[in-house]
Design an enzyme around this catalytic site. Structure first.
Site, PDB file in Angstrom:
ATOM      1  CG  HIS A  65      14.857  53.097  13.932  1.00 53.18           C
ATOM      2  ND1 HIS A  65      15.014  52.533  14.796  1.00 53.18           N
ATOM      3  CD2 HIS A  65      13.709  52.512  12.905  1.00 53.18           C
ATOM      4  CE1 HIS A  65      14.012  51.310  14.926  1.00 53.18           C
ATOM      5  NE2 HIS A  65      13.291  51.461  14.010  1.00 53.18           N
ATOM      6  CB  CYS A 224       9.285  46.487  13.549  1.00 59.83           C
ATOM      7  SG  CYS A 224      10.815  47.206  12.388  1.00 59.83           S
TER       8      CYS A 224
END
Length: 714
Positions: A65, A224
């Site tokens: 992603h 993250c």
């Protein structure tokens, strides 16, 4: 979710055998639907994100992603692989692959939907249903939430939710969809380890380790680099394991869609804290004084039960963090186990990075003051006593005097934020005090460096002294500022201030005496430094050396020559890369040619970082070529006697430069030298033809390596 995934974005027979090929196959579906505008650019962003941390998860899941400027709307593509694709998970290849593409400016609503999907991936029934889905439309409906996992299983005619020939897998710490009556041991080994750790901990009584009649309470923070997937998967995994272990666990997700801070009352009542993050935790000091486990985000996904057991054990043993944050700003942003030399460099860079905006603002204001009011403007009276709205001289004096005030902060800010990098906020007071003393005693830039390092060291030493619990609350606001400021002030005034002031005076005299060959050699050296790491530590050392020389009301002629040489050399690399991509574009891939267009503006604005994508992709050719061109420009600038009073601005401050035409000649010469060298060196590279030229999965080997083409989200 209905507009994010359709049957056209689902491939239930993904044949790719590498993660690059899998990403390409799924991305091509996005391109076909107009969701991605530049396939190669988007894949470069995906690769850059993958390089930061593998996106494979235990349980056979891969979630490549990124956020990218090449994505038109939030999009999700799903692929199911029979052979499996290695995305770096500890338990082997992934058979369920989700490619998540978010635009650079994705709105919070879409990011929230993506975070919901990430949480679903922690549900074993959901993943089992995807493994058993019989058609693309059904899989897309399941992901959109239009079809339940149970319905999907029924449709597929299975009871286990696993297609024949595959093995059911789930992330460690999540349930396997076991039926009622299944024991906890069979359902979640991670939860068992948490419960066992709690029972084994001294003074523990399962849910009530401190015998206060309530469950153990944990607060957690997950984050993250992109804040789209791992952040929310870690939160879901921790919450599931917390329920299994019988603890109250509340998670703050610091994702791309922003974050809502936990209620201070919830934090205050918590017995322990889990930080599962790959980027610095925001406002980390809120959690001081708790039993703390600090780890990476994937650990929370793969072994949440162990983390819960670990924090319970620490609480039982009384292991808590200090009243101040456990890590300094430098340590929170760095890797564990860094050597002292690396930390020292980062401490100094912390001070320089905060100082540079003051340099730019103050220097440009002073330069504008000279441009409007003439070079006698430094002798103008205070605008408090004399200011005429209709006189240009008054406006020039105003700008000059505002710039002078901004410049007066340079050394205190440098010292204060060096100390901040070492010891966090308690270092600010002694750092600023020490930096101001350095100005008072004429110790200048060197004095600021010494004051910052001293301040940080003194604060760290004070924090090591055991303090009664009753006094911990006043340490950061009263005791540490008082003692550290007094100690640093004494050392600066009485012990080391005078020697440093003498050294500063000697360096200034040496600069003023530079002429002829010595000045040219200094210009070449500064040019080499400016082009060595393109905005990195070596570049910043040269830049700080130059700005320190002009950070006075009346800088010497030598100091202004040094500033001119430094800025000229710093403009060379991006301008040369822009020129090279223009005159010999075939030597560069599409992404680099696109970066070359931006490099024209960045180079003209004196932003050396504009050449970083090229240097990262081909450092052995670009960096040496840039250094040679920078040295030529620096030497010529000094030889031509060009001077500069402004510390920034590039070609936009050329009217403020002494000998501007020769100055531009020096820049042009360095740009041409670097361009020729880059073209020659790249032309000598052995050409790669055929299938090999595409690399794994069809990737262009000349494409920027991860980090070369900077993704929109880190």
């Amino acid at each position: 979710m209905s507009d994010m995934i359709t049957a056209d974005l689902v491939d239930l027979d993904l044949s790719a055998d590498t993660k690059e090929a899998a990403a390409r196959a799924l991305a091509q579906r996005m391109v076909a639907l107009g969701r991605v505008t530049d396939l190669e650019g988007f894949l470069a962003d995906v690769a850059a994100r993958e390089a930061q941390m593998p996106t494979g998860l235990d349980g056979g899941i891969g979630i490549p992603h990124c956020r990218s400027e090449h994505v038109t709307e939030p999009t999700l593509a799903f692929g199911r692989s029979t052979a499996g694709v290695d995305f770096g998970a500890a338990d082997g290849p992934a058979d369920l692959i989700f490619l998540i593409a978010a635009p650079a400016g994705a709105d919070d609503a879409h990011l929230t939907i993506l975070s919901s999907l990430a949480r679903q991936l922690m549900n074993a029934e959901f993943t089992a249903a995807l493994r058993s889905a019989g058609d693309a439309a059904g899989a897309a409906a399941l992901i959109r939430g239009e079809e339940t996992a149970a319905a999907a299983d029924t449709t597929a005619g299975t009871t286990q939710g696993t297609p024949e020939g595959t093995t059911e897998r789930s992330p460690e710490g999540t349930t396997e969809g076991a039926s009622e009556g299944t024991t906890e041991e069979a359902r979640d080994t991670g939860a068992v380890s948490a419960a066992a750790s709690a029972e084994a901990a001294p003074g523990s009584t399962g849910q009530d380790p401190d015998e206060r009649g309530r469950p153990f309470r944990i607060v957690a923070v997950t984050s993250c680099p992109t804040g789209i997937a791992h952040t929310y998967m870690a939160a879901e995994s921790l919450e599931n394991a917390g329920r299994e272990a019988g603890v109250d666990l509340v998670v703050e997700t610091q994702g791309s869609a922003g974050f809502t801070r936990l209620d201070p009352a919830v934090i205050a009542a918590a017995d322990g804290v889990i930080f599962a993050h790959d980027v610095p935790v925001r406002d980390k000091e809120r959690f001081a004084g708790k039993a703390t486990v600090d780890t990476g985000v994937k650990a929370a996904i793969n072994r949440p039960g162990e983390l819960i057991g670990e924090v319970r054990g620490k609480a039982a043993r009384g292991e808590v963090t200090s009243a101040s944050p456990g890590a300094t700003p430098v340590e929170r942003g760095g890797a564990t186990g860094e050597g002292y030399g690396t930390k020292l460099r980062k401490w100094l860079m912390s001070g320089v990075s905060y100082m540079v905006p003051f340099v730019a603002a103050g220097g440009l204001l002073i330069a504008l003051g000279f441009a409007i009011g003439g070079y006698e403007i430094n002798k103008a009276p205070s605008v408090m006593d004399h200011f005429v709205w209709t006189q240009a001289d008054s406006w020039g004096a105003l700008l000059f005097q505002i710039g002078g005030v901004a410049f007066a902060f340079l050394v205190p800010v440098l010292a204060g934020y060096i100390a901040y990098g070492m010891a966090d906020r308690p270092g600010l007071v002694p750092g600023f005090v020490g930096g101001s003393i350095a100005l008072t005693i004429n110790a200048g830039f060197l004095g600021g460096l010494a004051a910052g390092l001293l301040s940080g060291a003194v604060v760290l030493a004070i924090q090591r002294v055991p303090i009664p619990k009753a006094l911990r609350g006043i340490m950061p606001v009263v005791v540490i500022p008082l003692i550290s400021a007094a100690v640093v002030g004494f050392l600066m005034f009485v012990v080391i201030g005078k020697p440093i002031a003498s050294a500063q005076s000697g360096m200034t005299d040496w600069l003023n005496g530079l002429s002829g060959a010595n000045a040219i050699l200094l210009g070449a050296l500064l040019g080499l430094m400016m082009c060595f790491d393109l905005g990195g530590p070596v570049n910043k050392v040269a830049y700080t050396f130059a700005t320190a020389g002009i950070a006075v009301a009346s800088p010497s002629d030598s100091a202004m020559k040094i500033m001119a040489a430094v800025m000229a050399a710093g403009m060379v690399p991006p301008l040369a890369m822009a020129l090279a991509t223009t005159v010999r574009g075939r030597l560069f891939n599409a992404a680099e040619r696109e970066n070359g267009k931006a490099a024209w503006v960045l180079g003209a604005s004196f932003i050396s970082e504009g050449a970083i994508p090229f240097a990262a992709a081909d450092p052995l050719r670009v960096i040496p070529s840039s250094m040679v061109g920078g040295a030529v420009t620096g030497a010529l600038s000094m030889a031509f006697g060009a001077t500069l009073r402004a510390p920034h601005g590039g070609i936009f401050v050329v009217p403020l430069i002494g000998n501007p035409l020769l100055y531009l000649v020096a820049i042009a010469a360095g740009v041409c030298v670097t361009t020729v060298l880059v073209i020659v060196l790249k032309g000598l590279r052995k050409p790669v033809t055929g299938a090999a030229a595409q690399g794994p999965g069809g990737a262009d080997p000349a494409a920027p390596t991860p980090g070369a083409k900077q993704p929109v989200a880190a």
